[in-house]
Design an enzyme around this catalytic site. Structure first.
Site, short mmCIF file in Angstrom:
data_model
loop_
_atom_site.label_atom_id
_atom_site.label_comp_id
_atom_site.label_asym_id
_atom_site.label_seq_id
_atom_site.Cartn_x
_atom_site.Cartn_y
_atom_site.Cartn_z
N GLY A 36 0.82 -1.21 0.00
CA GLY A 36 0.00 0.00 0.00
C GLY A 36 0.85 1.25 0.00
O GLY A 36 2.09 1.21 0.15
N ASP A 37 0.20 2.40 -0.24
CA ASP A 37 0.86 3.72 -0.22
C ASP A 37 1.96 3.86 -1.26
O ASP A 37 2.93 4.60 -1.08
CB ASP A 37 1.43 4.02 1.19
N GLU A 38 1.81 3.17 -2.36
CA GLU A 38 2.84 3.21 -3.42
C GLU A 38 2.78 4.51 -4.21
O GLU A 38 3.68 4.78 -5.03
CB GLU A 38 2.64 2.03 -4.39
N GLY A 39 1.69 5.28 -4.00
CA GLY A 39 1.49 6.48 -4.83
C GLY A 39 0.41 6.24 -5.89
O GLY A 39 0.38 6.92 -6.91
N LYS A 40 -0.49 5.29 -5.60
CA LYS A 40 -1.56 4.96 -6.56
C LYS A 40 -2.42 6.18 -6.86
O LYS A 40 -2.83 6.41 -8.00
CB LYS A 40 -2.47 3.85 -5.99
N HIS A 49 -5.38 8.12 -0.34
CA HIS A 49 -4.75 8.34 -1.65
C HIS A 49 -4.50 9.83 -1.82
O HIS A 49 -5.45 10.62 -1.91
CB HIS A 49 -5.65 7.79 -2.76
N GLN A 91 -5.00 -0.22 -1.03
CA GLN A 91 -4.02 -1.08 -0.36
C GLN A 91 -3.03 -1.61 -1.41
O GLN A 91 -2.75 -0.91 -2.36
CB GLN A 91 -4.71 -2.23 0.41
N THR A 105 -3.90 8.13 6.14
CA THR A 105 -5.18 7.98 6.83
C THR A 105 -5.02 8.15 8.33
O THR A 105 -5.81 8.82 8.98
CB THR A 105 -5.79 6.59 6.50
N ARG A 114 5.34 5.37 8.82
CA ARG A 114 5.42 4.11 8.07
C ARG A 114 6.75 3.45 8.34
O ARG A 114 7.79 4.13 8.44
CB ARG A 114 5.27 4.39 6.57
N LEU A 159 11.22 7.88 -6.88
CA LEU A 159 12.64 7.71 -7.19
C LEU A 159 13.45 8.83 -6.56
O LEU A 159 14.55 8.62 -6.04
CB LEU A 159 12.84 7.71 -8.72
N VAL A 186 8.77 11.27 -9.95
CA VAL A 186 9.89 11.92 -9.26
C VAL A 186 9.43 13.08 -8.38
O VAL A 186 10.20 13.98 -8.06
CB VAL A 186 10.97 12.40 -10.27
P1 GDP Z 1 -1.43 5.69 -2.20
O1 GDP Z 1 -2.18 5.23 -1.01
O2 GDP Z 1 -0.85 4.55 -2.98
O3 GDP Z 1 -2.24 6.61 -3.07
O4 GDP Z 1 -0.19 6.52 -1.67
P2 GDP Z 1 -0.23 7.63 -0.48
O5 GDP Z 1 -0.88 8.86 -0.99
O6 GDP Z 1 -0.73 7.04 0.77
O7 GDP Z 1 1.32 7.85 -0.24
C1 GDP Z 1 2.17 8.29 -1.26
C2 GDP Z 1 2.82 9.60 -0.79
O8 GDP Z 1 3.91 9.91 -1.63
C3 GDP Z 1 1.89 10.79 -0.88
O9 GDP Z 1 2.26 11.71 0.12
C4 GDP Z 1 2.21 11.36 -2.26
O10 GDP Z 1 1.91 12.75 -2.35
C5 GDP Z 1 3.69 11.11 -2.33
N1 GDP Z 1 4.23 10.85 -3.67
C6 GDP Z 1 3.67 10.16 -4.70
N2 GDP Z 1 4.56 10.03 -5.71
C7 GDP Z 1 5.69 10.64 -5.32
C8 GDP Z 1 7.01 10.80 -5.91
O11 GDP Z 1 7.29 10.34 -7.00
N3 GDP Z 1 7.92 11.49 -5.17
C9 GDP Z 1 7.65 12.00 -3.94
N4 GDP Z 1 8.62 12.62 -3.29
N5 GDP Z 1 6.44 11.85 -3.35
C10 GDP Z 1 5.49 11.17 -4.03
P1 IMO Z 2 -3.80 2.72 0.64
O1 IMO Z 2 -4.96 2.47 -0.30
C1 IMO Z 2 -1.18 1.08 3.70
C2 IMO Z 2 -2.99 -1.85 6.44
C3 IMO Z 2 -3.12 -1.48 7.90
C4 IMO Z 2 -2.99 -2.86 8.51
C5 IMO Z 2 -3.73 -3.76 7.54
C6 IMO Z 2 -5.19 -4.02 7.92
O2 IMO Z 2 -3.64 4.12 1.07
O3 IMO Z 2 -2.56 2.11 0.05
P2 IMO Z 2 -7.39 -2.53 7.80
O4 IMO Z 2 -7.73 -1.23 8.44
O5 IMO Z 2 -7.45 -2.53 6.32
O6 IMO Z 2 -8.18 -3.67 8.37
O7 IMO Z 2 -5.85 -2.80 8.22
O8 IMO Z 2 -3.71 -3.07 6.30
N1 IMO Z 2 -3.60 -0.89 5.48
C7 IMO Z 2 -2.90 -0.07 4.71
N2 IMO Z 2 -1.58 0.18 4.63
N3 IMO Z 2 -2.02 1.71 2.87
C8 IMO Z 2 -3.35 1.45 2.90
O9 IMO Z 2 -4.20 1.93 1.97
C9 IMO Z 2 -3.85 0.57 3.89
N4 IMO Z 2 -5.09 0.14 4.20
C10 IMO Z 2 -4.91 -0.77 5.18
O10 IMO Z 2 -2.10 -0.61 8.29
O11 IMO Z 2 -1.64 -3.27 8.50
MG MG Z 3 -2.18 5.52 1.07
#
Ligand code: GDP
Ligand code: IMO
Ligand code: MG
Length: 422
Positions: free
Chosen positions: A12-16, A41, A222, A298, A303, A330, A410
């Site tokens: 999760g949190d890859e930057g989707k 997101h 996720q 959230t 992390r 990157l 980037v």
């Molecule tokens: P998601 O849940 O996959 O949408 O990712 P999150 O929004 O939870 O976390 C990604 C974080 O990295 C956010 O704060 C974005 O604004 C940030 N982000 C996304 N892409 C990049 C990137 O290429 N570089 C940097 N520095 N930040 C980024």
């Molecule tokens: P996005 O879409 C990162 C993790 C929680 C916990 C496990 C189960 O932003 O990538 P839950 O509340 O779903 O029952 O928790 O999953 N988790 C995430 N980690 N990004 C998320 O969403 C997450 N949604 C749940 O931290 O380990």
């Molecule tokens: Mg996220």
């Protein structure tokens, strides 16, 4: 007609959110297919970071309609708050949003029992949003769906039956004593009226969009390693986060999907408990956390940070059937002298990724390292702008996963990316 899935290839949190926002221009429909307000997101709107939890990340594209599919669990109060926030920023979210009648509801008792269950050694480290218990009720066939908000008698009777069982199962969850079908319905009445015009048949609508020859984007929440079946069980979320969950969670056939894009950071993070073989020691993790601003979108939790895990990424490529990979963040590695990668685990053959949490906990990485590029990459907009060492790293990831990297991100802003073919 084309239907693309964007899926997280890590924990999760890859930057989707950023990627879906960038891909949404010219896309007729963006739909969420699983998860709920556990997702955070981040997208950038007029220079400000905006965190979306239930609303698809296509909402900033002015002509794009957004859908919340049957596979999502919806907290109606959280949805209303989020949509009203978007409207206060001048985004006409309500006018472009459709919520599946068949999406299950997260109700106050789901959060209450999750809080009780998250105490002690069995804790998963959830986001506390009631996700697991809402999906539990769905699987047990006692859940309430969005469509039931409009049927008071059914709602009240069904909630009372669920509550009677939960009160016996979780006597320590004191707030349950104050809850009843009637009280919860009353609490939600205004929100139910607010949501009613948004409720629709998402499957039917998306079929119509595709039949008209337009594009649909399905946004994963996720990531692969948090998938209920394919993740690091039991430290997973309770929904199918992998690409196979996408058609299921919006009511399309699997053959509708013609492109699957995986998103991975150039390193790795995880929030919550569970095995993380490539996790860094604390001091190194703190440095990466600051550089990458790695705090939960959230929950605000710091992390856990680590290096890229090749067995995990190769596994994600396989279980999602990825066509291409987008590597994000990157730029966060720009100042590191050395970039490390877990290329295999000691004693584990064929670069395999064991998903059983206890087995993965025992895995010790075999490391490879790359010299850092020590050059800012945030201004790069073409592949040839990237430092040679960064290209070497990316091309190595491509070779070892067998999946082409189509874009590199980037920076957090929409335009801070490099299209491989541009
Ligand atoms: P998601 O849940 O996959 O949408 O990712 P999150 O929004 O939870 O976390 C990604 C974080 O990295 C956010 O704060 C974005 O604004 C940030 N982000 C996304 N892409 C990049 C990137 O290429 N570089 C940097 N520095 N930040 C980024
Ligand atoms: P996005 O879409 C990162 C993790 C929680 C916990 C496990 C189960 O932003 O990538 P839950 O509340 O779903 O029952 O928790 O999953 N988790 C995430 N980690 N990004 C998320 O969403 C997450 N949604 C749940 O931290 O380990
Ligand atoms: Mg996220």
């Amino acid at each position: 007609m084309s239907c693309t899935v964007v899926v997280g290839a890590q924990w999760g949190d890859e930057g989707k959110g950023k990627i879906v926002d960038a891909l949404s221009a010219g896309v007729a429909a963006v739909a969420r297919y699983q998860g709920g307000p556990n997702a955070g997101h981040s997208v950038i709107h007029q220079g400000q970071t905006l965190v979306l939890h239930l609303v698809p990340s296509g909402i900033l594209a002015p002509a794009t309609r957004c859908f919340i599919g049957n596979g999502v669990v919806v907290d109606p109060l959280a949805l209303r708050t989020e949509v009203e926030k978007l409207e206060s920023l001048g985004i006409d979210a309500r006018a472009r949003l459709v919520v599946s009648h068949a999406a299950h509801l997260i109700l106050p008792y789901h959060r209450a029992v999750e809080a009780a269950a998250e105490v002690g050694p069995g804790a998963i480290g959830t986001t506390g949003r009631g996700i697991g218990f809402a999906y539990r009720d769905k699987a047990a066939r006692v859940g309430l769906r969005v469509e039931h908000l409009a049927d008071r008698d059914h709602f009240v009777a069904a909630v009372d039956r669920v509550l009677a069982r939960l009160k016996l199962e979780f006597p320590e969850a004191e707030s349950l004593a104050r809850m009843s079908g009637a009280s919860i319905h009353a609490e939600l009445a205004a929100c139910a009226a607010w949501i009613a015009p948004l409720v629709g048949d998402v499957s039917h609508e998306l079929h119509a969009v595709l039949a008209a020859g337009k594009h649909v984007l399905l946004e994963g929440a996720q990531g692969t390693l948090l998938d209920l079946d394919h993740g690091t069980y039991p430290f997973v979320t309770s929904s199918p986060a992998t690409a196979a969950g996408a058609p299921l969670g919006v009511g399309l056939g699997p053959r509708t999907i013609d492109r699957v894009i995986g998103v991975s950071k150039a390193y790795a993070t995880r929030v919550g408990h569970g095995p993380f073989p490539s996790e860094m020691p604390d001091a190194e993790a703190a440095r990466l956390r600051e550089a990458g601003e790695e705090y939960g979108a959230t929950t605000g939790r710091p992390r856990r940070c680590g290096w890229l895990d090749l067995p995990a990424l190769a596994y994600a490529c396989r279980v999602n059937g990825l066509d291409e990979l987008i590597v994000t963040k990157l730029d966060v590695l720009d100042t590191f002298d050395e970039i490390r990668v877990a290329v295999a685990y000691e004693g584990v053959a064929d670069g395999r990724f064991p998903t059983d949490a206890a087995a993965l906990e025992r895995c010790r990485p075999v490391w490879e390292s790359f010299p850092g590029w020590k050059t800012p990459t945030s201004g790069a907009r073409r592949w040839r702008d990237l430092p040679v060492r960064a290209c070497t790293y990316l091309e190595w990831i491509e070779r070892r996963t067998g999946i082409r990297i189509s874009r590199v991100s980037v920076g957090a802003a929409r335009d801070a990316e490099i299209h491989r073919d541009a």
